[in-house]
Design a protein around this motif. Sequence first.
Motif, PDB file in Angstrom:
ATOM      1  N   GLN A   1       0.834  -1.212   0.000  1.00 44.87           N
ATOM      2  CA  GLN A   1       0.000   0.000   0.000  1.00 44.87           C
ATOM      3  C   GLN A   1       0.868   1.262   0.000  1.00 44.87           C
ATOM      4  O   GLN A   1       0.564   2.237  -0.709  1.00 44.87           O
ATOM      5  CB  GLN A   1      -0.928  -0.007   1.224  1.00 44.87           C
ATOM      6  N   ARG A   2       1.933   1.226   0.788  1.00 48.75           N
ATOM      7  CA  ARG A   2       2.807   2.398   0.828  1.00 48.75           C
ATOM      8  C   ARG A   2       3.499   2.595  -0.511  1.00 48.75           C
ATOM      9  O   ARG A   2       3.630   3.734  -1.010  1.00 48.75           O
ATOM     10  CB  ARG A   2       3.851   2.240   1.929  1.00 48.75           C
ATOM     11  N   ALA A   3       3.935   1.490  -1.121  1.00 49.16           N
ATOM     12  CA  ALA A   3       4.582   1.591  -2.429  1.00 49.16           C
ATOM     13  C   ALA A   3       3.594   2.110  -3.477  1.00 49.16           C
ATOM     14  O   ALA A   3       3.965   2.899  -4.362  1.00 49.16           O
ATOM     15  CB  ALA A   3       5.133   0.232  -2.840  1.00 49.16           C
ATOM     16  N   THR A   4       2.341   1.683  -3.384  1.00 52.21           N
ATOM     17  CA  THR A   4       1.319   2.157  -4.324  1.00 52.21           C
ATOM     18  C   THR A   4       1.098   3.661  -4.174  1.00 52.21           C
ATOM     19  O   THR A   4       0.986   4.386  -5.180  1.00 52.21           O
ATOM     20  CB  THR A   4       0.002   1.392  -4.085  1.00 52.21           C
TER      21      THR A   4
ATOM     22  N   PRO B   1      13.858  17.788  -8.014  1.00 54.64           N
ATOM     23  CA  PRO B   1      14.711  16.645  -8.380  1.00 54.64           C
ATOM     24  C   PRO B   1      15.141  15.818  -7.171  1.00 54.64           C
ATOM     25  O   PRO B   1      15.177  14.581  -7.229  1.00 54.64           O
ATOM     26  CB  PRO B   1      15.903  17.318  -9.059  1.00 54.64           C
ATOM     27  N   LYS B   2      15.461  16.519  -6.094  1.00 52.21           N
ATOM     28  CA  LYS B   2      15.890  15.789  -4.893  1.00 52.21           C
ATOM     29  C   LYS B   2      14.751  14.963  -4.325  1.00 52.21           C
ATOM     30  O   LYS B   2      14.945  13.789  -3.936  1.00 52.21           O
ATOM     31  CB  LYS B   2      16.403  16.778  -3.852  1.00 52.21           C
ATOM     32  N   ASP B   3      13.543  15.546  -4.279  1.00 54.18           N
ATOM     33  CA  ASP B   3      12.387  14.804  -3.761  1.00 54.18           C
ATOM     34  C   ASP B   3      12.044  13.634  -4.672  1.00 54.18           C
ATOM     35  O   ASP B   3      11.656  12.558  -4.199  1.00 54.18           O
ATOM     36  CB  ASP B   3      11.196  15.744  -3.629  1.00 54.18           C
ATOM     37  N   LEU B   4      12.194  13.869  -5.980  1.00 57.04           N
ATOM     38  CA  LEU B   4      11.925  12.775  -6.921  1.00 57.04           C
ATOM     39  C   LEU B   4      12.903  11.623  -6.717  1.00 57.04           C
ATOM     40  O   LEU B   4      12.533  10.444  -6.732  1.00 57.04           O
ATOM     41  CB  LEU B   4      12.028  13.298  -8.362  1.00 57.04           C
ATOM     42  N   GLU B   5      14.179  11.998  -6.516  1.00 57.41           N
ATOM     43  CA  GLU B   5      15.200  10.963  -6.289  1.00 57.41           C
ATOM     44  C   GLU B   5      14.912  10.187  -5.004  1.00 57.41           C
ATOM     45  O   GLU B   5      15.011   8.957  -4.964  1.00 57.41           O
ATOM     46  CB  GLU B   5      16.573  11.625  -6.211  1.00 57.41           C
ATOM     47  N   ASN B   6      14.535  10.919  -3.960  1.00 61.79           N
ATOM     48  CA  ASN B   6      14.217  10.241  -2.685  1.00 61.79           C
ATOM     49  C   ASN B   6      13.000   9.342  -2.829  1.00 61.79           C
ATOM     50  O   ASN B   6      12.958   8.234  -2.269  1.00 61.79           O
ATOM     51  CB  ASN B   6      13.966  11.291  -1.592  1.00 61.79           C
ATOM     52  N   LEU B   7      12.009   9.833  -3.583  1.00 64.30           N
ATOM     53  CA  LEU B   7      10.792   9.048  -3.766  1.00 64.30           C
ATOM     54  C   LEU B   7      11.084   7.781  -4.557  1.00 64.30           C
ATOM     55  O   LEU B   7      10.592   6.686  -4.227  1.00 64.30           O
ATOM     56  CB  LEU B   7       9.732   9.900  -4.470  1.00 64.30           C
ATOM     57  N   GLN B   8      11.881   7.910  -5.604  1.00 62.64           N
ATOM     58  CA  GLN B   8      12.232   6.734  -6.419  1.00 62.64           C
ATOM     59  C   GLN B   8      13.051   5.732  -5.596  1.00 62.64           C
ATOM     60  O   GLN B   8      12.891   4.513  -5.718  1.00 62.64           O
ATOM     61  CB  GLN B   8      13.016   7.191  -7.647  1.00 62.64           C
ATOM     62  N   ARG B   9      13.957   6.283  -4.766  1.00 60.38           N
ATOM     63  CA  ARG B   9      14.776   5.414  -3.916  1.00 60.38           C
ATOM     64  C   ARG B   9      13.887   4.657  -2.915  1.00 60.38           C
ATOM     65  O   ARG B   9      14.087   3.463  -2.647  1.00 60.38           O
ATOM     66  CB  ARG B   9      15.824   6.244  -3.173  1.00 60.38           C
ATOM     67  N   GLU B  10      12.890   5.380  -2.368  1.00 58.74           N
ATOM     68  CA  GLU B  10      11.986   4.729  -1.417  1.00 58.74           C
ATOM     69  C   GLU B  10      11.143   3.658  -2.099  1.00 58.74           C
ATOM     70  O   GLU B  10      10.919   2.581  -1.536  1.00 58.74           O
ATOM     71  CB  GLU B  10      11.069   5.778  -0.772  1.00 58.74           C
ATOM     72  N   ILE B  11      10.691   3.936  -3.332  1.00 56.82           N
ATOM     73  CA  ILE B  11       9.892   2.938  -4.073  1.00 56.82           C
ATOM     74  C   ILE B  11      10.731   1.680  -4.318  1.00 56.82           C
ATOM     75  O   ILE B  11      10.257   0.546  -4.167  1.00 56.82           O
ATOM     76  CB  ILE B  11       9.385   3.538  -5.401  1.00 56.82           C
ATOM     77  N   ALA B  12      11.996   1.889  -4.677  1.00 59.47           N
ATOM     78  CA  ALA B  12      12.880   0.734  -4.905  1.00 59.47           C
ATOM     79  C   ALA B  12      13.106  -0.044  -3.613  1.00 59.47           C
ATOM     80  O   ALA B  12      13.124  -1.282  -3.600  1.00 59.47           O
ATOM     81  CB  ALA B  12      14.209   1.222  -5.494  1.00 59.47           C
ATOM     82  N   SER B  13      13.309   0.725  -2.517  1.00 58.43           N
ATOM     83  CA  SER B  13      13.517   0.069  -1.218  1.00 58.43           C
ATOM     84  C   SER B  13      12.277  -0.714  -0.796  1.00 58.43           C
ATOM     85  O   SER B  13      12.385  -1.838  -0.275  1.00 58.43           O
ATOM     86  CB  SER B  13      13.863   1.126  -0.170  1.00 58.43           C
ATOM     87  N   LEU B  14      11.098  -0.123  -1.035  1.00 55.98           N
ATOM     88  CA  LEU B  14       9.844  -0.808  -0.683  1.00 55.98           C
ATOM     89  C   LEU B  14       9.648  -2.065  -1.524  1.00 55.98           C
ATOM     90  O   LEU B  14       9.121  -3.070  -1.039  1.00 55.98           O
ATOM     91  CB  LEU B  14       8.666   0.145  -0.849  1.00 55.98           C
ATOM     92  N   ALA B  15      10.076  -1.993  -2.783  1.00 52.38           N
ATOM     93  CA  ALA B  15       9.944  -3.170  -3.657  1.00 52.38           C
ATOM     94  C   ALA B  15      10.802  -4.324  -3.124  1.00 52.38           C
ATOM     95  O   ALA B  15      10.380  -5.487  -3.106  1.00 52.38           O
ATOM     96  CB  ALA B  15      10.347  -2.815  -5.080  1.00 52.38           C
ATOM     97  N   LYS B  16      12.037  -3.959  -2.700  1.00 52.37           N
ATOM     98  CA  LYS B  16      12.910  -4.995  -2.124  1.00 52.37           C
ATOM     99  C   LYS B  16      12.328  -5.521  -0.818  1.00 52.37           C
ATOM    100  O   LYS B  16      12.335  -6.732  -0.572  1.00 52.37           O
ATOM    101  CB  LYS B  16      14.299  -4.418  -1.872  1.00 52.37           C
ATOM    102  N   ARG B  17      11.829  -4.616  -0.003  1.00 56.71           N
ATOM    103  CA  ARG B  17      11.222  -5.022   1.269  1.00 56.71           C
ATOM    104  C   ARG B  17      10.037  -5.936   1.033  1.00 56.71           C
ATOM    105  O   ARG B  17       9.858  -6.927   1.728  1.00 56.71           O
ATOM    106  CB  ARG B  17      10.797  -3.761   2.051  1.00 56.71           C
ATOM    107  N   GLN B  18       9.214  -5.580   0.042  1.00 50.88           N
ATOM    108  CA  GLN B  18       8.039  -6.404  -0.270  1.00 50.88           C
ATOM    109  C   GLN B  18       8.465  -7.796  -0.718  1.00 50.88           C
ATOM    110  O   GLN B  18       7.873  -8.796  -0.323  1.00 50.88           O
ATOM    111  CB  GLN B  18       7.197  -5.734  -1.360  1.00 50.88           C
TER     112      GLN B  18
END
Length: 247
Positions: free
Chosen positions: A77-80, A94-111
């Motif tokens: 749900q958080r990744a969605t 750009p910085k927020d986008l990079e952080n958001l993309q990094r978090e999405i990738a981290s959530l994908a690995k966590r999932q």
Amino acid sequence: MKAAPADQIRLLEVQALDARLGRLDHKRKNLPEHAEIERLSADAAQVRDLLVAARTEESDTAREQVKAEQDVDQVRQRATRDQQRLDSGAVTSPKDLENLQREIASLAKRQGDLEDVVLEVMERREGAQARAAELEQRLAAVQTKVTEAEARRNSTLEEIDAEGFTAAKEREILAGSVPGELLKLYDKLRGQFAGVGAAKLYQKRCEGCRLELNITELNEVRSAPADEVVRCENCRRILVRTPDSGL
């Protein structure tokens, strides 16, 4: 002590019934089904303990699976939500986008890691379920054998009890015709000498202790009046004379 020869003979008949009752009691206590039921009951208890452990593991892993699936769902749900924010264009820095993309990738690995946990828990739960099912079958089979053994035991016990009841009634009637003092002595001796209080003198041998009387002992028995209650000099049981005594 004096007792008519016929009364002494009846005492031997009482002794025969007592021996029969003793054999029945021994048989009752030593039926093979007793040991079989004890062994099967121990097996059943052991299987029952294993079954409880398997069911406990099944219950624990069921709760563990629910928790792991909830964790996966929360990450999903958080990744969605993060992906929706990314796709909406609302984040322009750009910085927020990079952080958001990094978090999405981290959530994908966590999932992915959590989904592996769910699979591992599901495998353990299925294993516990399989063990529980197999143990339930084993327990049912053992309990069936216990029931069958108990039925055989109970049937045999009924037969023994019926025979014992008949023998006890015969003994009661026959003992009632034996003089009281003689019967009292017999019962006393029977309690002292392994259930045998009176024995036949057969071919110069006491059938109580299985020893042959020596010549002196035989002469004493020969000279004793027919109504005298004689005792074996070796085992002290009542020695009953019959036409087969060899005197």
